[in-house]
Write a protein that holds these residues in place. Structure first.
Motif: not given
Length: 228
Positions: A155-160, A172-187, A222-227
């Motif tokens: 996956w590729a994520f745009l994060v705040k 960039q992550t591999y397999n089904q790894d996701t983003v957590t903690g301070p990285l707020k996913p926008l896309l 919306k996600r950017f403003d809410a983060a």
């Protein structure tokens, strides 16, 4: 006294099962559009298979793994060897939980052109993109480079990044790894073959280019403003 203690023990043993019965399972999210609504950029056949087969597999896998985990936890006091099974199950929970979460983000990222898909972002997100990357095209080019660089599935994520003053980052992550903690996913953009192969076959770069025509930047804003 002995009877009271025995009842208490039985009550404690039954409690996890009671909680397990009440635990809410994850389910497929509702889509905001029909399977064919993203054509010609993403075919209806791909969306249907992606949603009803692949995403459903992650839903089923996560529910099964978490249920088994809860059941095994109740046996840990009497059987310490269960710890090995719990550790093994954590990998399933991570994989299927990531697949479930990533796809929930992915579907909300997308919108038909009739619903604003592909329209450039506005507001604070647009200003941040301009400040950091110079233009939306530059951000898209960077993201596509990250996607093309994934060997296998990922996956590729745009994060705040909330630890970096709310700066935008492409992760960039591999397999089904996701983003957590301070990285707020926008896309979240799926680079697994099942997301494109029926339509684009081995030309995954064409899929990465096409998907921006149906990106829901309003949702990202919306996600950017809410983060926070």
């Amino acid at each position: 006294m002995f009877a009271a203690k025995s009842i208490a023990r039985r009550g404690l043993q039954l409690q996890p099962a009671t909680l397990l019965a009440k635990r809410t399972k994850v389910t497929l999210p509702d889509l905001d559009w029909d399977f064919g609504a993203l054509e010609p950029h993403i075919s209806g056949q791909i969306n249907e298979l992606h949603y009803t087969k692949h995403h459903q597999t992650y839903v089923n896998g996560f529910n099964a793994a978490t249920e088994q985990f809860e059941e095994l936890k109740t046996k840990l006091d009497s059987d310490p060897t269960v710890a090995k099974q719990l550790i093994a199950l954590q990998q399933n929970i991570k994989f299927h939980g990531g697949g479930y979460t990533n796809h929930c983000l992915f579907w909300k990222n997308l919108a038909p052109t009739s619903q604003g898909g592909g329209e450039p972002p506005t507001g604070a997100l647009a200003k941040q993109i301009e400040t950091q990357f110079g233009s939306l095209d530059n951000l898209i080019s960077l993201t596509n480079s990250k996607l093309a660089g994934i060997q296998g599935s990922g996956w590729a994520f745009l994060v705040k990044n909330m630890e970096n003053g709310g700066q935008l980052e492409v992760v960039q992550t591999y397999n089904q790894d996701t983003v957590t903690g301070p990285l707020k996913p926008l896309l979240a953009i799926d680079a697994w073959e099942h997301a494109y192969y029926l339509q684009y076959q081995n030309k995954k770069v064409d899929y990465f280019k096409a998907i921006w025509n149906v990106i829901n930047w309003k949702e990202a804003a919306k996600r950017f403003d809410a983060a926070a």
